[in-house]
Motif scaffolding. Structure first.
Motif, PDB file in Angstrom:
ATOM      1  N   GLY A  91       2.169  14.236  33.209  1.00 31.01           N
ATOM      2  CA  GLY A  91       1.444  13.488  31.852  1.00 31.01           C
ATOM      3  C   GLY A  91       0.816  12.795  32.996  1.00 31.01           C
ATOM      4  O   GLY A  91       0.281  12.720  33.730  1.00 31.01           O
ATOM      5  N   GLU A  92       0.126  12.043  31.974  1.00 32.70           N
ATOM      6  CA  GLU A  92      -1.580  10.964  32.679  1.00 32.70           C
ATOM      7  C   GLU A  92      -0.933   9.949  33.604  1.00 32.70           C
ATOM      8  O   GLU A  92      -2.234  10.508  34.976  1.00 32.70           O
ATOM      9  N   GLU A  95      -1.308  12.219  37.476  1.00 30.19           N
ATOM     10  CA  GLU A  95      -2.143  13.622  37.327  1.00 30.19           C
ATOM     11  C   GLU A  95      -2.727  14.304  38.927  1.00 30.19           C
ATOM     12  O   GLU A  95      -3.042  15.275  39.675  1.00 30.19           O
ATOM     13  N   GLU A 121       3.378  13.886  20.825  1.00 29.86           N
ATOM     14  CA  GLU A 121       2.451  14.039  21.078  1.00 29.86           C
ATOM     15  C   GLU A 121       2.520  12.653  21.376  1.00 29.86           C
ATOM     16  O   GLU A 121       2.873  11.551  20.159  1.00 29.86           O
ATOM     17  N   GLU A 122       1.367  12.385  21.813  1.00 29.23           N
ATOM     18  CA  GLU A 122       1.369  10.028  21.799  1.00 29.23           C
ATOM     19  C   GLU A 122       0.391  10.407  20.412  1.00 29.23           C
ATOM     20  O   GLU A 122      -0.311  11.170  20.064  1.00 29.23           O
ATOM     21  N   HIS A 142      -8.391  17.802  20.526  1.00 33.18           N
ATOM     22  CA  HIS A 142      -6.959  17.838  20.038  1.00 33.18           C
ATOM     23  C   HIS A 142      -6.895  19.525  20.282  1.00 33.18           C
ATOM     24  O   HIS A 142      -6.059  20.055  21.170  1.00 33.18           O
ATOM     25  N   HIS A 145      -7.160  19.363  24.551  1.00 31.79           N
ATOM     26  CA  HIS A 145      -6.191  18.934  25.216  1.00 31.79           C
ATOM     27  C   HIS A 145      -4.815  18.345  24.432  1.00 31.79           C
ATOM     28  O   HIS A 145      -5.606  17.379  23.917  1.00 31.79           O
ATOM     29  N   GLU A 147      -2.601  15.724  24.040  1.00 25.54           N
ATOM     30  CA  GLU A 147      -2.340  14.975  24.957  1.00 25.54           C
ATOM     31  C   GLU A 147      -0.339  14.224  24.874  1.00 25.54           C
ATOM     32  O   GLU A 147      -0.043  13.642  23.586  1.00 25.54           O
ATOM     33  N   GLU A 150       4.717  10.934  27.487  1.00 29.95           N
ATOM     34  CA  GLU A 150       4.788  11.478  29.426  1.00 29.95           C
ATOM     35  C   GLU A 150       5.961  10.557  29.280  1.00 29.95           C
ATOM     36  O   GLU A 150       6.586  10.231  30.747  1.00 29.95           O
TER      37      GLU A 150
END
Length: 321
Positions: A91-92, A95, A121-122, A142, A145, A147, A150
């Protein structure tokens, strides 16, 4: 006098040789063990429960440090380079991992927690900061990408899947201790099942199904698992911590309308927003652990995911009644 000096020097030399001899012996023992490195607290705690004494497990994130802004130091990158198994969430917040793994000279086994479970998804719910933005822009983004959230470990059912995946990985990396990993994973899975049942019991006997977070909300997997609704100021990985007056007003109105007894916040976060909502509504403030990280004192005391989540059972009971 000279005899005394010689005597004390002899004693010091003896103690030094014993000390360093023990240190070398311990270092040799540790060096023989499979080395497992985890990025932050949740994967670290799952790994150490499955590994037990059979492997050496370490965590890159320092206790009390913000997980979302972590960047490895050169020393920590060497630690990854020299390990046998590397465990991270994905996840973010992670990275940086792909670049580090791409540049590694060594061949290590990697476990990504987000690959172990079904992902959500968020999302931005009603009243949340950023809600009501350009939907055409959102749909376009979307397509490019998606998201995903996480924070996969927040549901005990996911923690069970992660435990199984870690066990299988550790067995392949260290076949000598296969039985020990299996035994540890089975024992830990039973504890997670008991925890899951405790949450189900609370939800099944609750008066309400809505949670209010005066904070970021990194618990979507948790609420999806138990069929709960929620309102919060920010999504789980939001970098902002200061909401607009509109967001605060929305949460205050929601607490009053539904007579919500408890306003929640996550660990190691700014509690000002939760304080403001509580002062205006009479609700009480409680911490709901997302298990991102723990304090240095908790880490030294051996506090684990299970301890934090059992605390959540009691908080949830209060929040839903």
């Amino acid at each position: 006098m000279k005899k005394r000096i010689v005597f004390f020097i002899s004693i010091l030399l003896l103690l030094t040789s014993v000390f360093f001899g023990c240190s070398r012996e311990e270092a040799t023992e540790d060096s023989d063990k499979t080395k497992i490195v985890a990025t932050d607290f949740a994967p670290y705690d799952f790994a150490r429960n499955v590994a037990g004494d059979a492997a050496q497990v370490s965590m890159l994130l320092s206790p009390g440090e913000e997980a979302h802004s972590f960047e490895p130091t050169p020393k920590e990158m060497i630690q990854i380079q020299e390990c046998d198994v590397f465990v991270y969430t994905g996840g973010e917040s992670d990275e940086w991992v792909s670049d580090v793994l791409k540049d590694l000279d060594s061949d290590i086994t990697v476990v990504k927690l987000m690959d172990c479970v079904e992902l959500y998804e968020e999302e931005t719910v009603e009243g949340m900061e950023g809600e009501g933005h350009d939907h055409e822009e959102e749909e376009h983004a979307h397509e490019d990408h998606a998201e995903y959230d996480e924070h996969v470990w927040t549901a005990p059912a996911n923690a069970i899947k992660i435990t199984k995946a870690l066990c299988e990985t550790f067995k392949k990396a260290d076949q000598i201790h296969r039985e020990e990993y299996e035994k540890n994973a089975d024992a830990y899975t039973k504890k997670l099942q008991e925890l899951d049942q405790a949450f189900l019991d609370v939800v099944n006997h609750a008066k309400r199904k809505t949670l209010i977070f005066g904070d970021r909300f990194p618990l979507r997997y948790f609420v999806e698992e138990y069929g709960l609704d929620y309102y919060a100021a920010f999504p789980g990985c939001a970098s902002d911590t200061e909401p607009s007056a509109k967001t605060v007003a929305f949460l205050i109105d929601k607490v009053k309308e539904e007579e919500i007894p408890v306003v929640l916040h996550v660990e190691l976060s700014n509690q000002d927003m939760a304080d403001t909502i509580c002062e205006d509504t009479g609700a009480v403030k409680r911490q709901f652990n997302a298990c991102h990280n723990i304090s240095k004192e908790q880490f030294e005391d051996g506090v684990g995911y299970m301890d934090l989540m059992w605390d959540n059972v009691e908080v949830l009971k209060e929040a839903l009644n």
